[in-house]
Design a protein around this motif. Structure first.
Motif, PDB file in Angstrom:
ATOM      1  N   ILE A   3       0.959   4.147  -2.880  1.00 43.04           N
ATOM      2  CA  ILE A   3       0.910   5.546  -2.623  1.00 43.04           C
ATOM      3  C   ILE A   3       1.978   6.406  -3.241  1.00 43.04           C
ATOM      4  O   ILE A   3       2.056   7.504  -3.731  1.00 43.04           O
ATOM      5  N   LYS A   4       3.234   6.049  -3.005  1.00 43.19           N
ATOM      6  CA  LYS A   4       4.313   6.452  -3.531  1.00 43.19           C
ATOM      7  C   LYS A   4       4.305   6.741  -5.073  1.00 43.19           C
ATOM      8  O   LYS A   4       4.603   7.726  -5.626  1.00 43.19           O
ATOM      9  N   ILE A  28      -2.852  11.235  -6.587  1.00 36.13           N
ATOM     10  CA  ILE A  28      -3.534  11.396  -5.270  1.00 36.13           C
ATOM     11  C   ILE A  28      -3.736  12.984  -4.969  1.00 36.13           C
ATOM     12  O   ILE A  28      -4.722  13.500  -4.747  1.00 36.13           O
ATOM     13  N   TYR A  29      -2.653  13.820  -5.333  1.00 33.11           N
ATOM     14  CA  TYR A  29      -2.434  15.158  -5.341  1.00 33.11           C
ATOM     15  C   TYR A  29      -3.534  15.847  -6.195  1.00 33.11           C
ATOM     16  O   TYR A  29      -4.125  16.705  -5.930  1.00 33.11           O
ATOM     17  N   ILE A  48      -6.317   4.295  -3.428  1.00 34.64           N
ATOM     18  CA  ILE A  48      -5.986   5.606  -3.679  1.00 34.64           C
ATOM     19  C   ILE A  48      -7.455   6.284  -3.669  1.00 34.64           C
ATOM     20  O   ILE A  48      -7.162   7.584  -3.147  1.00 34.64           O
ATOM     21  N   ASN A  80       1.928   6.750  -6.840  1.00 31.88           N
ATOM     22  CA  ASN A  80       0.782   7.407  -7.495  1.00 31.88           C
ATOM     23  C   ASN A  80       0.325   8.711  -6.561  1.00 31.88           C
ATOM     24  O   ASN A  80      -0.603   9.226  -6.489  1.00 31.88           O
ATOM     25  N   LYS A  81       1.245   9.227  -5.975  1.00 34.48           N
ATOM     26  CA  LYS A  81       1.315  10.556  -5.100  1.00 34.48           C
ATOM     27  C   LYS A  81       0.979  11.616  -6.227  1.00 34.48           C
ATOM     28  O   LYS A  81       0.261  12.431  -5.391  1.00 34.48           O
ATOM     29  N   THR A 100      -7.120  14.917  -5.184  1.00 32.05           N
ATOM     30  CA  THR A 100      -7.600  15.501  -3.747  1.00 32.05           C
ATOM     31  C   THR A 100      -7.907  17.120  -4.174  1.00 32.05           C
ATOM     32  O   THR A 100      -8.939  17.661  -3.601  1.00 32.05           O
ATOM     33  N   ILE A 113      -8.241   7.136  -0.044  1.00 30.29           N
ATOM     34  CA  ILE A 113      -7.223   7.840   0.503  1.00 30.29           C
ATOM     35  C   ILE A 113      -7.663   9.350   0.166  1.00 30.29           C
ATOM     36  O   ILE A 113      -7.527  10.470   1.004  1.00 30.29           O
ATOM     37  N   THR A 129       0.959  -1.294   0.100  1.00 31.85           N
ATOM     38  CA  THR A 129      -0.082  -0.051  -0.041  1.00 31.85           C
ATOM     39  C   THR A 129       0.839   1.238  -0.040  1.00 31.85           C
ATOM     40  O   THR A 129       0.556   2.368  -0.855  1.00 31.85           O
ATOM     41  N   VAL A 130       1.994   1.358   0.725  1.00 37.13           N
ATOM     42  CA  VAL A 130       2.711   2.426   0.935  1.00 37.13           C
ATOM     43  C   VAL A 130       3.539   2.428  -0.418  1.00 37.13           C
ATOM     44  O   VAL A 130       3.651   3.547  -1.076  1.00 37.13           O
TER      45      VAL A 130
END
Length: 259
Positions: A9-10, A16-17, A105, A12-13, A20, A108, A5-6
């Motif tokens: 996240i890295k 995500i930004y 994702i 697809n950062k 969001t 989050i 998962t981490v």
């Protein structure tokens, strides 16, 4: 499971930004007041309950606005995150059918959007406490710890709701009713010291009770949070999150087919 998962996240950062910021702007632009409703809504409810309890019923005491306000804002964070989580996956069918994106994702992103709104409303809460004359102590520094545990707990529950939301379209409507019930099943409108001792264990079956009391401890009473219940919730949150991530991993390929 957590390591994968981490890594996701890295990797697809940037996504995500982007999601969001776009979701936050979209939510804020739908009404004239935008995210300010996160402040207006608790103030409105606080005024109603103050009128009912203090003015009409002559109960609650002079500090009752503090009790209500410090309960309603965390409640707004919890209920909004749970409701938004129900369609976090099902509403992204256009993306899922074009490119592979780890489903966590989307959860989050929903949590981050609500967290931003929550932090803004907490700033207003601090101003309210200062204006009201509350002497804030160094124990307010525990706020990030409580918030992180609270967020982890929410993320795990949101995953299960998002999974159900893919297969059962009415989950979001049901959660909206449950969110209203949560107002009365949690010590939002009252303090635990006013509850009979025999009922306290039942109230603590509601995870929100631990977080709410911890917030009040550091903000109103100037003391550390309840570490034992908070520690229990930390382990429970990690376990729920683990189960949720396993559920997402198991059904990764099924979501796109159903949506």
């Amino acid at each position: 499971m957590f390591i994968e998962t981490v890594k996701a996240i890295k990797k697809n950062k940037d996504l995500i930004y982007h999601l969001t910021t776009s979701d936050f702007k979209a939510n804020s632009s739908r009404t004239y007041f935008g995210f300010l409703w996160w402040i207006i809504d608790p103030i409105f409810y606080m005024a109603i309950f103050y009128l009912l309890v203090v003015v009409i019923l002559e109960r609650g005491g002079a500090d009752y606005p503090l009790i209500i306000f410090t309960g309603l804002i965390p409640l707004k964070f919890v209920t909004a995150s749970l409701v938004d989580g129900t369609n976090a996956i099902s509403s992204k069918g256009n993306i899922l059918q074009q490119v592979y994106v780890p489903k966590v994702i989307f959860l989050i992103v929903r949590l981050l959007v609500n967290s931003i709104k929550y932090i803004i409303s907490v700033v207003m809460l601090f101003l309210f406490l200062i204006i009201y004359g509350v002497d804030l102590t160094w124990n307010v520094l525990y706020f990030p710890l409580i918030f992180i545990v609270n967020a982890f707990c929410l993320l795990g529950v949101m995953i299960f709701l998002a999974h159900l939301g893919v297969f059962i379209k009415d989950v979001k409507n049901v959660m909206q009713y449950i969110s209203r019930v949560l107002l009365y099943l949690s010590p939002v409108l009252f303090e635990l010291k006013d509850v009979p001792q025999g009922l306290l264990p039942y109230l603590y079956l509601n995870p929100f009770t631990t977080f709410l009391e911890s917030y009040r401890d550091i903000l109103i009473y100037g003391r550390p949070p309840e570490f034992l219940p908070l520690s229990i919730m930390t382990f429970a949150s990690v376990f729920i999150l683990y189960l949720g991530l396993r559920l997402l991993n198991k059904n990764e390929k099924e979501y796109a087919k159903v949506i």
